[in-house]
Design an enzyme around this catalytic site. Structure first.
Site, PDB file in Angstrom:
ATOM      1  N   PRO A  44       0.808  -1.211   0.000  1.00 16.40           N
ATOM      2  CG  PRO A  44      -0.532  -1.447   1.879  1.00 16.40           C
ATOM      3  CD  PRO A  44       0.696  -1.958   1.249  1.00 16.40           C
ATOM      4  CD  GLU A  45       3.748   2.925  -3.853  1.00 17.08           C
ATOM      5  OE1 GLU A  45       3.822   4.078  -4.294  1.00 17.08           O
ATOM      6  OE2 GLU A  45       4.248   1.943  -4.409  1.00 17.08           O
ATOM      7  NE  ARG A  69       4.594 -10.183   2.190  1.00 11.65           N
ATOM      8  CZ  ARG A  69       4.837  -9.694   0.983  1.00 11.65           C
ATOM      9  NH1 ARG A  69       5.834  -8.862   0.812  1.00 11.65           N
ATOM     10  NH2 ARG A  69       4.098 -10.023  -0.017  1.00 11.65           N
TER      11      ARG A  69
END
Length: 283
Positions: A2-3, A113
């Site tokens: 995600p940016e 993660r």
DNA sequence: AGTGTCGCCTGAATGC
DNA sequence: TGCATTCAGGCGACAC
């Protein structure tokens, strides 16, 4: 991954569900994210009402009625799903945090993660908190202009690509959109940031804004790990000009790929950079 | 202070 | 087939 556009999309998806809602309960299935969930998360947020949602850099900020802020960073693989009231919850691997609202809606934070971050802070510490103190301007702010960019990059020996990823320069631009913006601006990602003319930097600003806003309109990009808050897919990845297109044509390509080899991939401080050697020569 | 590198973490993709 | 390796990358920590 995600940016800014993905985080903005998730935030907008959460807003109608969370706004003015009271948090009924919190379930921590697994607290040992890379930055562990705060042990007092439950007592800080349960019983509080959500007054406002906003975004700073790649953080989603949730203002609570007790003047605390719940800050959520999705890291690399964080997802938030919304389970409507009276819907059966089927646990998935990596559902680390569940938040139940008075409305019966359940929010599920899932992060394989575990690079994401969730923490709380008093709203008065919004600017001084160590997660936010060093952050540069938002890319859509007036502060982010040619004068600012030129002065910040003056004498910088690092490459323009790396400079754009530095959240102290400007926030929200990650690897994908840095590649895409430099392509659109025709700037060679390898050149030293300090050597780019002010005029060229001035042209880069609206391009960054354009790439980001087009991505927001498309609902972000869906890659291996990212989906919109409602579970639907963003589709900006279909608009990539160079990202993940090694050996393929670039967006406006008119080169002979058999000769040029198409989009190139290089590694800059451990990150993939995709660029078109023909269209990105400007210094 | 500025710059560069590593580690965190898992799952998908690739290699042999 | 199956096991091992590589890769993805935001960000904090650390070294120089």
């Amino acid at each position: 991954m995600p940016e800014l556009p993905e985080v903005e999309t998730v935030m907008r998806g959460l807003e109608p569900v969370l706004l003015n809602q009271r948090i009924r309960s919190v379930t921590m299935n697994r607290a040992d994210l890379r930055i562990p969930l705060p042990h007092d998360l439950q007592q800080t947020i349960v019983g509080q009402t959500v007054n406002r949602l906003h975004r700073r850099a790649k953080y989603i900020l949730v203002n609570l009625s007790n003047a605390q802020i719940l800050a959520v960073h999705l890291g690399m693989s964080g997802k938030i799903s919304i389970l409507p009231a009276k819907t059966n919850y089927i646990a998935e691997p990596h559902d680390h945090l569940l938040i139940d609202l008075e409305s019966g809606t359940r929010l599920i934070y899932n992060d394989p993660r575990r690079f994401g971050m969730i923490f709380t802070l008093p709203s008065e510490d919004r600017y001084s908190h160590k997660a936010f103190a060093h952050l540069g301007p938002e890319p859509f702010s007036n502060e982010f202009d040619a004068d600012y960019l030129k002065s910040k990059l003056k004498n910088k020996t690092t490459s323009i690509k790396q400079a754009l990823l530095d959240q102290r320069l400007v926030v929200g631009v990650g690897n994908i959109y840095a590649c895409e913006a430099l392509y659109q601006a025709g700037i060679d990602p390898k050149i030293q940031a300090g050597k780019i003319s002010k005029a060229k930097l001035a042209s880069l600003i609206p391009i960054i804004q354009d790439v980001l806003s087009r991505a927001i309109k498309a609902g972000g990009s869906t890659l291996k790990d990212y989906r919109k808050a409602d579970g639907e897919l963003g589709y900006f990845q279909h608009s990539f000009n160079v990202y993940d297109r090694k050996g393929l044509s670039c967006g406006n390509c008119d080169c002979n790929i058999d000769k040029t080899g198409g989009v190139q991939r290089i590694v800059q401080s451990g990150r993939s950079t995709f660029f078109c050697p023909k269209k990105q020569r400007t210094r």
